[in-house]
Design a protein around this motif. Sequence first.
Motif, PDB file in Angstrom:
ATOM      1  N   GLN A  46       8.031  -4.702  -4.245  1.00 24.86           N
ATOM      2  CA  GLN A  46       6.814  -5.308  -3.715  1.00 24.86           C
ATOM      3  C   GLN A  46       6.928  -6.832  -3.712  1.00 24.86           C
ATOM      4  O   GLN A  46       7.260  -7.436  -4.730  1.00 24.86           O
ATOM      5  CB  GLN A  46       5.602  -4.892  -4.559  1.00 24.86           C
ATOM      6  N   GLN A  47       6.665  -7.439  -2.558  1.00 25.24           N
ATOM      7  CA  GLN A  47       6.653  -8.897  -2.435  1.00 25.24           C
ATOM      8  C   GLN A  47       5.451  -9.441  -3.202  1.00 25.24           C
ATOM      9  O   GLN A  47       4.374  -8.853  -3.190  1.00 25.24           O
ATOM     10  CB  GLN A  47       6.565  -9.282  -0.964  1.00 25.24           C
ATOM     11  N   ALA A  48       5.629 -10.556  -3.860  1.00 25.65           N
ATOM     12  CA  ALA A  48       4.539 -11.168  -4.622  1.00 25.65           C
ATOM     13  C   ALA A  48       3.476 -11.702  -3.670  1.00 25.65           C
ATOM     14  O   ALA A  48       3.791 -12.300  -2.645  1.00 25.65           O
ATOM     15  CB  ALA A  48       5.084 -12.292  -5.492  1.00 25.65           C
ATOM     16  N   GLU A  49       2.211 -11.510  -4.034  1.00 29.46           N
ATOM     17  CA  GLU A  49       1.100 -12.006  -3.230  1.00 29.46           C
ATOM     18  C   GLU A  49       0.720 -13.399  -3.711  1.00 29.46           C
ATOM     19  O   GLU A  49       0.015 -13.541  -4.701  1.00 29.46           O
ATOM     20  CB  GLU A  49      -0.100 -11.061  -3.332  1.00 29.46           C
ATOM     21  N   THR A  50       1.195 -14.418  -3.022  1.00 34.52           N
ATOM     22  CA  THR A  50       0.917 -15.799  -3.414  1.00 34.52           C
ATOM     23  C   THR A  50      -0.234 -16.400  -2.612  1.00 34.52           C
ATOM     24  O   THR A  50      -0.728 -17.460  -2.966  1.00 34.52           O
ATOM     25  CB  THR A  50       2.165 -16.673  -3.219  1.00 34.52           C
ATOM     26  N   VAL A  51      -0.627 -15.730  -1.514  1.00 35.36           N
ATOM     27  CA  VAL A  51      -1.757 -16.168  -0.697  1.00 35.36           C
ATOM     28  C   VAL A  51      -2.607 -14.940  -0.388  1.00 35.36           C
ATOM     29  O   VAL A  51      -2.199 -13.808  -0.638  1.00 35.36           O
ATOM     30  CB  VAL A  51      -1.290 -16.821   0.634  1.00 35.36           C
ATOM     31  N   GLU A  52      -3.790 -15.167   0.183  1.00 35.38           N
ATOM     32  CA  GLU A  52      -4.653 -14.053   0.551  1.00 35.38           C
ATOM     33  C   GLU A  52      -3.999 -13.233   1.667  1.00 35.38           C
ATOM     34  O   GLU A  52      -3.566 -13.782   2.678  1.00 35.38           O
ATOM     35  CB  GLU A  52      -6.012 -14.572   1.019  1.00 35.38           C
ATOM     36  N   ILE A  53      -3.924 -11.926   1.471  1.00 32.21           N
ATOM     37  CA  ILE A  53      -3.337 -11.021   2.452  1.00 32.21           C
ATOM     38  C   ILE A  53      -4.427 -10.072   2.944  1.00 32.21           C
ATOM     39  O   ILE A  53      -5.073  -9.403   2.138  1.00 32.21           O
ATOM     40  CB  ILE A  53      -2.180 -10.193   1.838  1.00 32.21           C
ATOM     41  N   LEU A  54      -4.632 -10.028   4.245  1.00 30.24           N
ATOM     42  CA  LEU A  54      -5.585  -9.084   4.828  1.00 30.24           C
ATOM     43  C   LEU A  54      -4.822  -7.848   5.257  1.00 30.24           C
ATOM     44  O   LEU A  54      -3.772  -7.942   5.880  1.00 30.24           O
ATOM     45  CB  LEU A  54      -6.283  -9.725   6.023  1.00 30.24           C
ATOM     46  N   HIS A  55      -5.359  -6.671   4.921  1.00 33.18           N
ATOM     47  CA  HIS A  55      -4.688  -5.444   5.339  1.00 33.18           C
ATOM     48  C   HIS A  55      -5.725  -4.410   5.752  1.00 33.18           C
ATOM     49  O   HIS A  55      -6.893  -4.493   5.370  1.00 33.18           O
ATOM     50  CB  HIS A  55      -3.748  -4.914   4.250  1.00 33.18           C
ATOM     51  N   SER A  56      -5.281  -3.452   6.510  1.00 29.08           N
ATOM     52  CA  SER A  56      -6.136  -2.421   7.077  1.00 29.08           C
ATOM     53  C   SER A  56      -6.838  -1.625   5.983  1.00 29.08           C
ATOM     54  O   SER A  56      -6.276  -1.360   4.922  1.00 29.08           O
ATOM     55  CB  SER A  56      -5.273  -1.480   7.927  1.00 29.08           C
ATOM     56  N   ILE A  57      -8.082  -1.215   6.261  1.00 34.25           N
ATOM     57  CA  ILE A  57      -8.803  -0.393   5.296  1.00 34.25           C
ATOM     58  C   ILE A  57      -8.227   1.014   5.233  1.00 34.25           C
ATOM     59  O   ILE A  57      -8.536   1.760   4.308  1.00 34.25           O
ATOM     60  CB  ILE A  57     -10.320  -0.339   5.603  1.00 34.25           C
ATOM     61  N   GLU A  58      -7.369   1.373   6.190  1.00 32.98           N
ATOM     62  CA  GLU A  58      -6.719   2.676   6.151  1.00 32.98           C
ATOM     63  C   GLU A  58      -5.583   2.715   5.128  1.00 32.98           C
ATOM     64  O   GLU A  58      -5.123   3.774   4.759  1.00 32.98           O
ATOM     65  CB  GLU A  58      -6.156   3.061   7.525  1.00 32.98           C
ATOM     66  N   ARG A  59      -5.141   1.548   4.691  1.00 33.09           N
ATOM     67  CA  ARG A  59      -4.027   1.480   3.727  1.00 33.09           C
ATOM     68  C   ARG A  59      -4.590   1.248   2.329  1.00 33.09           C
ATOM     69  O   ARG A  59      -5.426   0.370   2.134  1.00 33.09           O
ATOM     70  CB  ARG A  59      -3.083   0.331   4.075  1.00 33.09           C
ATOM     71  N   PRO A  60      -4.093   1.989   1.347  1.00 31.58           N
ATOM     72  CA  PRO A  60      -4.577   1.776  -0.018  1.00 31.58           C
ATOM     73  C   PRO A  60      -4.047   0.477  -0.635  1.00 31.58           C
ATOM     74  O   PRO A  60      -4.623  -0.045  -1.576  1.00 31.58           O
ATOM     75  CB  PRO A  60      -4.053   2.992  -0.780  1.00 31.58           C
ATOM     76  N   ASN A  61      -2.937  -0.028  -0.110  1.00 35.19           N
ATOM     77  CA  ASN A  61      -2.343  -1.245  -0.658  1.00 35.19           C
ATOM     78  C   ASN A  61      -1.666  -2.008   0.477  1.00 35.19           C
ATOM     79  O   ASN A  61      -1.643  -1.553   1.608  1.00 35.19           O
ATOM     80  CB  ASN A  61      -1.319  -0.889  -1.747  1.00 35.19           C
ATOM     81  N   VAL A  62      -1.133  -3.162   0.161  1.00 33.22           N
ATOM     82  CA  VAL A  62      -0.425  -3.927   1.184  1.00 33.22           C
ATOM     83  C   VAL A  62       0.982  -3.374   1.353  1.00 33.22           C
ATOM     84  O   VAL A  62       1.509  -2.705   0.462  1.00 33.22           O
ATOM     85  CB  VAL A  62      -0.367  -5.438   0.843  1.00 33.22           C
ATOM     86  N   THR A  63       1.593  -3.665   2.477  1.00 33.56           N
ATOM     87  CA  THR A  63       2.962  -3.232   2.712  1.00 33.56           C
ATOM     88  C   THR A  63       3.895  -3.951   1.756  1.00 33.56           C
ATOM     89  O   THR A  63       3.532  -4.975   1.169  1.00 33.56           O
ATOM     90  CB  THR A  63       3.391  -3.515   4.166  1.00 33.56           C
ATOM     91  N   ALA A  64       5.097  -3.442   1.594  1.00 31.49           N
ATOM     92  CA  ALA A  64       6.041  -4.019   0.644  1.00 31.49           C
ATOM     93  C   ALA A  64       6.416  -5.449   1.028  1.00 31.49           C
ATOM     94  O   ALA A  64       6.601  -6.303   0.169  1.00 31.49           O
ATOM     95  CB  ALA A  64       7.295  -3.159   0.551  1.00 31.49           C
ATOM     96  N   VAL A  65       6.490  -5.729   2.315  1.00 31.63           N
ATOM     97  CA  VAL A  65       6.868  -7.057   2.792  1.00 31.63           C
ATOM     98  C   VAL A  65       5.829  -7.487   3.828  1.00 31.63           C
ATOM     99  O   VAL A  65       5.411  -6.693   4.663  1.00 31.63           O
ATOM    100  CB  VAL A  65       8.272  -7.039   3.424  1.00 31.63           C
ATOM    101  N   PHE A  66       5.415  -8.745   3.785  1.00 31.82           N
ATOM    102  CA  PHE A  66       4.387  -9.231   4.700  1.00 31.82           C
ATOM    103  C   PHE A  66       4.569 -10.724   4.915  1.00 31.82           C
ATOM    104  O   PHE A  66       5.266 -11.394   4.162  1.00 31.82           O
ATOM    105  CB  PHE A  66       2.983  -8.948   4.152  1.00 31.82           C
ATOM    106  N   GLY A  67       3.927 -11.249   5.945  1.00 33.93           N
ATOM    107  CA  GLY A  67       4.033 -12.664   6.255  1.00 33.93           C
ATOM    108  C   GLY A  67       3.051 -13.492   5.443  1.00 33.93           C
ATOM    109  O   GLY A  67       1.928 -13.058   5.197  1.00 33.93           O
ATOM    110  N   THR A  68       3.470 -14.681   5.037  1.00 30.62           N
ATOM    111  CA  THR A  68       2.601 -15.560   4.249  1.00 30.62           C
ATOM    112  C   THR A  68       2.509 -16.962   4.842  1.00 30.62           C
ATOM    113  O   THR A  68       1.957 -17.850   4.217  1.00 30.62           O
ATOM    114  CB  THR A  68       3.136 -15.689   2.809  1.00 30.62           C
ATOM    115  N   THR A  69       3.036 -17.184   6.027  1.00 26.66           N
ATOM    116  CA  THR A  69       3.088 -18.543   6.568  1.00 26.66           C
ATOM    117  C   THR A  69       1.729 -19.064   6.991  1.00 26.66           C
ATOM    118  O   THR A  69       1.492 -20.266   6.934  1.00 26.66           O
ATOM    119  CB  THR A  69       4.039 -18.619   7.776  1.00 26.66           C
TER     120      THR A  69
END
Length: 169
Positions: A46-69
Amino acid sequence: MENTTRDYSHINGWGIDADPKNDPTYPMKKRTNEEHRGYSWKRPTQQAETVEILHSIERPNVTAVFGTTVPPSGLSGMIRRFAFKYSENVYPHWLPLLLADRINVVEGFIEDFKNGKVPNIFAEKGMKADLAHDRAGLIKKGVIAGLLIGGVIAFMAGKNSNNSRKLDY
């Protein structure tokens, strides 16, 4: 149009799917539970969440890798937070996201001016390519933008002049 056959045999793998009997989905294979064991995979770290990440309400958690730019911020961020309260299959999710994208462009221009940089809107919007390949479309966009801006200015000027004409009895 002339239909000519060309020889692509020099390309490695070309035409591998030309024979339907060589197609891995022909005929459709019946899979067994024994084969499904090989389909398991280990979730990436799991990638560390260093900023606010918005994700779908259909997903229980965030994806393993996501954009933070570009984390959500400002008015566009508020609109994005609102949109992510809804399911991905409804308009209240997608339409606010489209609006937030447009607002984010304006916020970017404002941020540029605050940092002392004048944005080159002509280049950033691809108008050089429009000028070279779609001159009529570019002129049409310019005329429409001019009419809209002129209409807003005329509306605002008329509104101000009505306020100054009020008489006190």
